[in-house]
Design a protein around this motif. Structure first.
Motif, mmCIF file in Angstrom:
data_model
loop_
_atom_site.group_PDB
_atom_site.id
_atom_site.type_symbol
_atom_site.label_atom_id
_atom_site.label_comp_id
_atom_site.label_asym_id
_atom_site.label_seq_id
_atom_site.Cartn_x
_atom_site.Cartn_y
_atom_site.Cartn_z
ATOM 1 N N ILE A 134 -0.554 -4.016 4.474
ATOM 2 C CA ILE A 134 -1.387 -3.742 3.301
ATOM 3 C C ILE A 134 -0.576 -2.889 2.330
ATOM 4 N N PRO A 135 0.039 -3.521 1.329
ATOM 5 C CA PRO A 135 0.714 -2.737 0.304
ATOM 6 C C PRO A 135 -0.316 -2.129 -0.639
ATOM 7 N N ILE A 136 0.012 -0.965 -1.194
ATOM 8 C CA ILE A 136 -0.872 -0.332 -2.166
ATOM 9 C C ILE A 136 -0.065 0.090 -3.390
ATOM 10 N N SER A 137 -0.734 0.103 -4.517
ATOM 11 C CA SER A 137 -0.072 0.497 -5.754
ATOM 12 C C SER A 137 -1.089 1.067 -6.721
ATOM 13 N N ALA A 138 -0.576 1.635 -7.793
ATOM 14 C CA ALA A 138 -1.399 2.154 -8.882
ATOM 15 C C ALA A 138 -0.673 1.822 -10.184
ATOM 16 N N HIS A 139 -0.906 0.624 -10.673
ATOM 17 C CA HIS A 139 -0.324 0.184 -11.936
ATOM 18 C C HIS A 139 -1.457 0.010 -12.948
ATOM 19 N N GLY A 140 -1.104 -0.202 -14.184
ATOM 20 C CA GLY A 140 -2.108 -0.435 -15.209
ATOM 21 C C GLY A 140 -2.907 -1.698 -14.962
ATOM 22 N N SER A 172 -11.085 -0.527 3.164
ATOM 23 C CA SER A 172 -12.184 0.254 2.608
ATOM 24 C C SER A 172 -11.701 1.622 2.131
ATOM 25 N N ALA A 173 -10.805 2.235 2.896
ATOM 26 C CA ALA A 173 -10.246 3.531 2.490
ATOM 27 C C ALA A 173 -9.457 3.385 1.197
ATOM 28 N N ALA A 174 -8.664 2.317 1.083
ATOM 29 C CA ALA A 174 -7.903 2.086 -0.154
ATOM 30 C C ALA A 174 -8.858 1.887 -1.325
ATOM 31 N N MET A 175 -9.900 1.110 -1.092
ATOM 32 C CA MET A 175 -10.877 0.849 -2.144
ATOM 33 C C MET A 175 -11.595 2.130 -2.561
ATOM 34 N N ASN A 176 -11.965 2.938 -1.598
ATOM 35 C CA ASN A 176 -12.681 4.179 -1.897
ATOM 36 C C ASN A 176 -11.835 5.146 -2.720
ATOM 37 N N HIS A 177 -10.519 5.019 -2.620
ATOM 38 C CA HIS A 177 -9.618 5.864 -3.403
ATOM 39 C C HIS A 177 -9.122 5.150 -4.661
ATOM 40 N N ARG A 178 -9.651 3.970 -4.916
ATOM 41 C CA ARG A 178 -9.342 3.178 -6.115
ATOM 42 C C ARG A 178 -7.879 2.778 -6.217
ATOM 43 N N ALA A 179 -7.252 2.577 -5.079
ATOM 44 C CA ALA A 179 -5.877 2.055 -5.068
ATOM 45 C C ALA A 179 -5.942 0.533 -5.094
ATOM 46 N N ASP A 180 -4.984 -0.087 -5.742
ATOM 47 C CA ASP A 180 -4.855 -1.539 -5.684
ATOM 48 C C ASP A 180 -4.211 -1.893 -4.350
ATOM 49 N N LEU A 184 0.766 7.999 -1.151
ATOM 50 C CA LEU A 184 1.125 8.374 0.213
ATOM 51 C C LEU A 184 -0.103 8.929 0.940
ATOM 52 N N ALA A 185 -0.858 9.780 0.283
ATOM 53 C CA ALA A 185 -2.073 10.328 0.895
ATOM 54 C C ALA A 185 -3.080 9.220 1.189
ATOM 55 N N ILE A 186 -3.182 8.245 0.298
ATOM 56 C CA ILE A 186 -4.103 7.128 0.520
ATOM 57 C C ILE A 186 -3.637 6.291 1.711
ATOM 58 N N ALA A 187 -2.336 6.011 1.802
ATOM 59 C CA ALA A 187 -1.817 5.255 2.944
ATOM 60 C C ALA A 187 -2.106 5.992 4.250
ATOM 61 N N GLN A 188 -1.977 7.305 4.233
ATOM 62 C CA GLN A 188 -2.292 8.094 5.434
ATOM 63 C C GLN A 188 -3.784 8.020 5.751
#
Length: 175
Positions: free
Chosen positions: A161-167, A127-135, A14-18
């Protein structure tokens, strides 16, 4: 306090999406005119978009929409970015195919700077998603479905832009 991985990842996403929405807002825009709009969907609020994509896959015979809907369903958050139209008064420009902004407006043209601004905003958000290492992955399909159900009604063009953090990154190596 104990915070397990699922809770930490949900809060982080959620913080990354913001942060992505803020990055899109600060992206450079032609003549400093901001027509960018954003909406973050999480939890149950994602489901109407997922359903719309599945219905469109069926009605349009486009299986990629169902595949993308599955990705959205597995994504804790999605950022929708859209752009509304307007004219910048950069005359003479002609990039829209008209001689000037007045002719474009009266002829129903679209200012080319709005989609360009959206593209730059998408780059900043990614770029923000990438900088926070979110998929993440940029889905035009999510934008088509978002328009069909009235999300970001002020925008004539929407991208998700969907984001996730899976293995493993769920947005790549897809069937």
């Amino acid at each position: 306090m104990k915070i397990y991985s699922a809770q930490a990842e949900e809060a982080a996403l959620l913080a990354i999406a913001q942060a992505m929405a803020a990055a899109a807002r600060t992206a450079p825009k032609a003549k400093v005119v901001d027509h960018i709009h954003s909406l973050i969907l999480t939890g149950e609020d994602r489901l109407p978009l997922v359903s719309a994509m599945r219905e469109m896959a069926e009605s349009l015979g486009r299986p990629f929409l169902a595949r993308d809907a599955g990705n959205l369903e597995s994504s804790p958050a999605i950022l929708l970015l859209g752009v509304s139209g307007g004219y910048r008064g950069i005359d003479p420009c002609g990039n829209c195919g008209y001689a000037n902004c007045q002719d474009s407006e009266s002829g129903g043209g679209t200012c080319v700077y709005d989609p360009v601004d959206l593209g730059i905003a998408l780059g900043y958000a990614a770029s923000a998603a990438m900088n926070h290492r979110a998929d993440f992955r940029i889905f035009h399909s999510a934008g088509i479905a978002a328009k069909s159900i009235g999300l970001l009604p002020e925008a004539f063009l929407i991208v998700g832009i969907p984001i996730s953090a899976h293995g493993k990154d769920i947005y790549h190596d897809r069937p």
